[in-house]
Design a protein around this motif. Structure first.
Motif, PDB file in Angstrom:
ATOM      1  N   PHE A 198       0.857  -1.329   0.123  1.00  0.00           N
ATOM      2  CA  PHE A 198      -0.017   0.174   0.017  1.00  0.00           C
ATOM      3  C   PHE A 198       0.835   1.296   0.055  1.00  0.00           C
ATOM      4  N   LYS A 199       0.995   1.893  -1.115  1.00  0.00           N
ATOM      5  CA  LYS A 199       1.499   3.292  -1.165  1.00  0.00           C
ATOM      6  C   LYS A 199       0.740   4.317  -1.543  1.00  0.00           C
ATOM      7  N   VAL A 200       0.645   5.202  -0.872  1.00  0.00           N
ATOM      8  CA  VAL A 200      -0.168   6.657  -0.853  1.00  0.00           C
ATOM      9  C   VAL A 200       1.090   7.699  -0.933  1.00  0.00           C
ATOM     10  N   ASP A 201       1.222   8.588  -1.836  1.00  0.00           N
ATOM     11  CA  ASP A 201       2.116   9.555  -1.937  1.00  0.00           C
ATOM     12  C   ASP A 201       1.518  10.990  -2.696  1.00  0.00           C
ATOM     13  N   SER A 202       1.393  11.835  -2.049  1.00  0.00           N
ATOM     14  CA  SER A 202       1.226  13.393  -2.567  1.00  0.00           C
ATOM     15  C   SER A 202       2.160  14.261  -2.426  1.00  0.00           C
ATOM     16  N   SER A 203       2.568  14.968  -3.391  1.00  0.00           N
ATOM     17  CA  SER A 203       3.518  15.827  -3.641  1.00  0.00           C
ATOM     18  C   SER A 203       3.137  17.297  -3.311  1.00  0.00           C
ATOM     19  N   LYS A 204       1.856  17.354  -2.794  1.00  0.00           N
ATOM     20  CA  LYS A 204       1.377  18.741  -2.679  1.00  0.00           C
ATOM     21  C   LYS A 204       2.441  19.441  -1.362  1.00  0.00           C
ATOM     22  N   ALA A 205       2.577  20.687  -1.667  1.00  0.00           N
ATOM     23  CA  ALA A 205       3.580  21.289  -0.942  1.00  0.00           C
ATOM     24  C   ALA A 205       3.261  21.867   0.378  1.00  0.00           C
ATOM     25  N   SER A 206       2.017  22.376   0.408  1.00  0.00           N
ATOM     26  CA  SER A 206       1.587  23.020   1.587  1.00  0.00           C
ATOM     27  C   SER A 206       0.021  22.534   1.914  1.00  0.00           C
ATOM     28  N   GLY A 207      -0.388  22.797   2.901  1.00  0.00           N
ATOM     29  CA  GLY A 207      -1.697  22.416   3.497  1.00  0.00           C
ATOM     30  C   GLY A 207      -1.916  20.960   3.523  1.00  0.00           C
ATOM     31  N   THR A 208      -3.090  20.341   3.714  1.00  0.00           N
ATOM     32  CA  THR A 208      -3.345  19.044   3.633  1.00  0.00           C
ATOM     33  C   THR A 208      -2.958  18.254   2.480  1.00  0.00           C
ATOM     34  N   ALA A 209      -2.056  17.203   2.529  1.00  0.00           N
ATOM     35  CA  ALA A 209      -1.798  16.529   1.097  1.00  0.00           C
ATOM     36  C   ALA A 209      -2.541  15.306   1.393  1.00  0.00           C
ATOM     37  N   ILE A 210      -2.703  14.493   2.301  1.00  0.00           N
ATOM     38  CA  ILE A 210      -3.167  13.355   2.369  1.00  0.00           C
ATOM     39  C   ILE A 210      -4.210  13.221   3.601  1.00  0.00           C
ATOM     40  N   THR A 211      -5.409  12.975   3.361  1.00  0.00           N
ATOM     41  CA  THR A 211      -6.388  12.518   4.423  1.00  0.00           C
ATOM     42  C   THR A 211      -7.007  11.374   4.320  1.00  0.00           C
ATOM     43  N   LEU A 212      -6.882  10.527   5.358  1.00  0.00           N
ATOM     44  CA  LEU A 212      -7.364   9.040   5.522  1.00  0.00           C
ATOM     45  C   LEU A 212      -8.294   9.137   6.592  1.00  0.00           C
ATOM     46  N   ILE A 213      -9.629   8.685   6.474  1.00  0.00           N
ATOM     47  CA  ILE A 213     -10.802   8.967   7.172  1.00  0.00           C
ATOM     48  C   ILE A 213     -11.488   7.566   7.481  1.00  0.00           C
ATOM     49  N   GLY A 214     -11.603   7.020   8.706  1.00  0.00           N
ATOM     50  CA  GLY A 214     -12.559   5.930   8.835  1.00  0.00           C
ATOM     51  C   GLY A 214     -13.470   6.188   9.985  1.00  0.00           C
ATOM     52  N   ASN A 215     -14.707   5.958   9.952  1.00  0.00           N
ATOM     53  CA  ASN A 215     -15.702   5.978  10.855  1.00  0.00           C
ATOM     54  C   ASN A 215     -16.641   5.000  10.903  1.00  0.00           C
ATOM     55  N   ASN A 216     -16.392   4.430  12.228  1.00  0.00           N
ATOM     56  CA  ASN A 216     -16.964   2.905  12.315  1.00  0.00           C
ATOM     57  C   ASN A 216     -18.045   2.898  13.752  1.00  0.00           C
ATOM     58  N   THR A 217     -19.121   2.547  13.369  1.00  0.00           N
ATOM     59  CA  THR A 217     -20.257   2.491  14.538  1.00  0.00           C
ATOM     60  C   THR A 217     -20.498   1.039  14.944  1.00  0.00           C
ATOM     61  N   ASN A 218     -19.798   0.152  14.175  1.00  0.00           N
ATOM     62  CA  ASN A 218     -19.900  -1.187  14.347  1.00  0.00           C
ATOM     63  C   ASN A 218     -19.489  -1.834  15.773  1.00  0.00           C
ATOM     64  N   SER A 219     -20.439  -2.449  16.507  1.00  0.00           N
ATOM     65  CA  SER A 219     -19.919  -2.705  17.915  1.00  0.00           C
ATOM     66  C   SER A 219     -19.480  -3.866  18.280  1.00  0.00           C
ATOM     67  N   ALA A 236       3.669  12.469   2.215  1.00  0.00           N
ATOM     68  CA  ALA A 236       3.528  13.746   1.770  1.00  0.00           C
ATOM     69  C   ALA A 236       4.864  14.101   1.293  1.00  0.00           C
ATOM     70  N   SER A 237       5.242  13.534   0.090  1.00  0.00           N
ATOM     71  CA  SER A 237       6.623  13.908  -0.535  1.00  0.00           C
ATOM     72  C   SER A 237       6.791  15.462  -0.680  1.00  0.00           C
ATOM     73  N   GLY A 238       5.886  16.362  -0.881  1.00  0.00           N
ATOM     74  CA  GLY A 238       6.429  17.274  -1.355  1.00  0.00           C
ATOM     75  C   GLY A 238       6.126  18.673   0.047  1.00  0.00           C
ATOM     76  N   GLY A 239       6.036  18.018   1.138  1.00  0.00           N
ATOM     77  CA  GLY A 239       6.253  18.933   2.425  1.00  0.00           C
ATOM     78  C   GLY A 239       4.569  19.246   3.007  1.00  0.00           C
ATOM     79  N   GLY A 240       3.484  18.471   2.387  1.00  0.00           N
ATOM     80  CA  GLY A 240       2.153  18.812   2.932  1.00  0.00           C
ATOM     81  C   GLY A 240       2.036  18.026   4.044  1.00  0.00           C
ATOM     82  N   ASN A 241       0.836  18.316   4.725  1.00  0.00           N
ATOM     83  CA  ASN A 241       0.503  17.757   6.027  1.00  0.00           C
ATOM     84  C   ASN A 241      -0.139  16.308   5.629  1.00  0.00           C
ATOM     85  N   ILE A 242      -0.385  15.312   6.689  1.00  0.00           N
ATOM     86  CA  ILE A 242      -0.978  14.028   6.714  1.00  0.00           C
ATOM     87  C   ILE A 242      -2.047  14.319   7.786  1.00  0.00           C
TER      88      ILE A 242
END
Length: 266
Positions: free
Chosen positions: A201-222, A242-248
């Motif tokens: 699994f490889k996720v790479d964004s070169s976005k230089a500023s702000g949020t480069a990568i967002t991973l979200i998981g919301n689970n209400t399974n009990s 985030a290879s360009g310096g942005g945030n994860i």
């Protein structure tokens, strides 16, 4: 079915859509749009000859559940490639937005919400590959300077479930989201990556500023699942960069007894 390679945009509207041939929109800025009220699936890709959707800096949009009735999944079978940068794998190449989602129109001609898993059949909102086999297909998503958005939701299984040798590479922002809202079976994590397969699994964004990568998981399974669960041990490997310096940003939530975020050697 037939393969399409044209200078203009390719737009397909359907109840359910199976992409069994390659599509290439060669004109600069021309888009590929597959919009279905039900499911969208790829088929027929093989090792070395993936099922390919490619544009030249135009958007690539897979839009299920277009009638917004919370039923309409997206399934990318083994050996699928999405490329909006005219075939380039460079993050500096001019590219368009790649979107996998569903629901109503955002107002900009793209889905505002999630691909939704069904009560039977394709139960995951977004599925890459096979959830039980250790034979890995490849999944390459390259958007050049564009962004990538993948959003799945299910009340019956994982919202977004990815299995195989996965490369998600962008110069713009990458968002991957899974929501699981009611399944009563263990291991249906909202955003699940390589739980059963021995993939990478490889996720790479070169976005230089702000949020480069967002991973979200919301689970209400009990039962026991996590919000986000990504496996990447020595045999599999995992990289979120985030290879360009942005945030994860990694945002996982689950019931009080379970992990919000579970990462194994990532």
């Amino acid at each position: 079915p037939r393969a399409y390679s044209i200078a203009g945009s390719i737009k397909i509207y359907a109840g359910t859509a199976t992409i069994a041939e390659n599509m290439t929109a060669t004109g600069a800025g021309s888009e590929i749009l597959v919009k279905a009220t039900g499911d969208i699936a790829t088929s027929g890709g093989t090792s070395g000859t993936p099922r390919t959707l490619q544009t030249n800096a135009g958007a690539v949009t897979l839009w299920s559940d277009a009638d917004a009735n919370s039923a309409g999944a997206i399934e990318l079978t083994d050996f699928t490639k999405l490329n909006s940068a005219n075939g380039s794998t460079s993050q500096a190449a001019t590219g368009g937005q790649i979107t996998l989602g569903g629901g109503a129109d955002s107002g900009s001609g793209a889905p505002a919400g999630y691909a939704y898993g069904n009560s039977s059949g394709r139960m995951r909102g977004v599925l890459f590959g096979n959830t039980t086999s250790t034979t890995n297909g490849t999944f390459d998503i390259y958007s050049g300077t564009g962004g990538i958005s993948i959003r799945g939701n299910s009340a019956y299984s994982s919202g977004t479930d990815m299995n195989g040798l996965i490369n998600i590479i962008a110069g713009g922002e990458i968002t991957i989201e899974g929501v699981e809202s009611g399944a009563t079976t263990p291991n249906f994590h909202a955003l699940r990556v390589n739980d059963q397969s021995t993939g990478t699994f490889k996720v790479d964004s070169s976005k230089a500023s702000g949020t480069a990568i967002t991973l979200i998981g919301n689970n209400t399974n009990s039962v026991d699942p996590a919000g986000i669960a990504i496996w990447g041990d020595s045999a599999r490997g995992g990289l979120v960069q985030a290879s360009g310096g942005g945030n994860i940003s990694i945002q996982g939530s689950a019931t009080s007894a379970n992990y919000g975020v579970y990462l194994s050697s990532v």
